[in-house]
Design an enzyme around this catalytic site. Structure first.
Site, PDB file in Angstrom:
ATOM      1  N   HIS A  17       0.821  -1.211   0.000  1.00 36.84           N
ATOM      2  CA  HIS A  17       0.000   0.000   0.000  1.00 36.84           C
ATOM      3  C   HIS A  17       0.859   1.268   0.000  1.00 36.84           C
ATOM      4  O   HIS A  17       2.042   1.252   0.349  1.00 36.84           O
ATOM      5  CB  HIS A  17      -0.935   0.007   1.215  1.00 36.84           C
ATOM      6  N   GLU A  91      -1.909  -7.014   7.377  1.00 37.51           N
ATOM      7  CA  GLU A  91      -0.590  -6.937   8.000  1.00 37.51           C
ATOM      8  C   GLU A  91      -0.565  -7.830   9.246  1.00 37.51           C
ATOM      9  O   GLU A  91      -1.604  -8.248   9.777  1.00 37.51           O
ATOM     10  CB  GLU A  91      -0.309  -5.469   8.379  1.00 37.51           C
TER      11      GLU A  91
END
Length: 232
Positions: A17, A91
């Site tokens: 990202h 994550e």
């Protein structure tokens, strides 16, 4: 003449990202749903323009966290493809450390910080996820994706820790020890998984290409080894 077997190799363009305010402040993000900052949106726009050239792509898959979805959106729009989201690509979960900088963790949870600096595969921040658990989740997610998309070309937008797990797996590295691969925000990476039944057999084709970001200001660098240097 025998009929040739279909190619089951899954070609994956793997994107971390774009930048967030917490990246800039070097805070542990984990599962916290932090949006992109202005720089992150510009990085996403640029990676989107680059991904528009990948006309063979058939699907866009993203972590369900906002920063990943916002990064995936420009490329998906360029290719006129929907974004499928999954929590399996999130994550690593950092438990009590999420939202904190390293100095804050050290001040509030000194023992947890000292133990984290050992970078052991079976150690987690309190209430968090160990590297071994995280790795198992990511490899399983890649297996599910490769199985569902045999012989296809995909864009997968996810997080820095996920790319670290991919790098370690592809190079046969231990899950212990600090991160050693370069993983820039909105970098371009390409991997291949030839057999969905063996998703750990990852081939890295391209890694950490940031030509599309070349004239932007330097990124904040998440370097785990710097903590060890300060400790010494």
């Amino acid at each position: 003449m025998p009929t040739p077997k279909p190619d089951t190799t899954t070609d994956i363009i793997l994107i971390r990202h774009g930048e967030t305010a917490w990246n800039r402040e070097l805070r542990f993000q984990g599962h916290a749903d932090v949006p992109l900052n202005d720089m992150g949106h510009e990085q996403a726009r640029r990676i989107g323009l680059r991904l528009a050239q990948e006309t063979a792509v058939q699907h866009v898959i993203s972590s369900d966290l906002l920063r990943a979805q916002q990064t995936a959106a420009p490329g998906a729009s360029q290719l006129s493809l929907p974004i499928a989201t999954t929590a399996s690509l999130r994550e690593q979960f950092f438990g009590i450390a999420e939202g904190m900088r390293s100095d804050e963790i050290q001040a509030l949870h000194p023992r947890a910080w000292e133990e984290w600096l050992e970078f052991r595969e079976d150690h987690a921040m309190p209430e968090g996820e160990t590297p071994r658990e995280f790795h198992a989740r990511i490899i399983a997610a890649l297996g599910t994706i490769a199985s569902a998309h045999r012989g296809q070309h995909l864009i997968v937008v996810t997080h820095g820790g996920v790319l670290d797990m991919v790098w370690r797996t592809a190079h046969g590295l231990s899950l212990s020890g600090p991160r050693r691969s370069e993983i820039p925000n909105a970098g371009f990476n390409r991997i291949r998984i030839a057999d969905p039944a063996a998703p750990e057999a990852i081939e890295i084709v391209e890694w950490a290409d940031t030509r599309h970001l070349a004239d932007l200001p330097p990124q904040p660098t998440y370097d785990q080894t710097r903590h060890l240097q300060r400790k010494d």
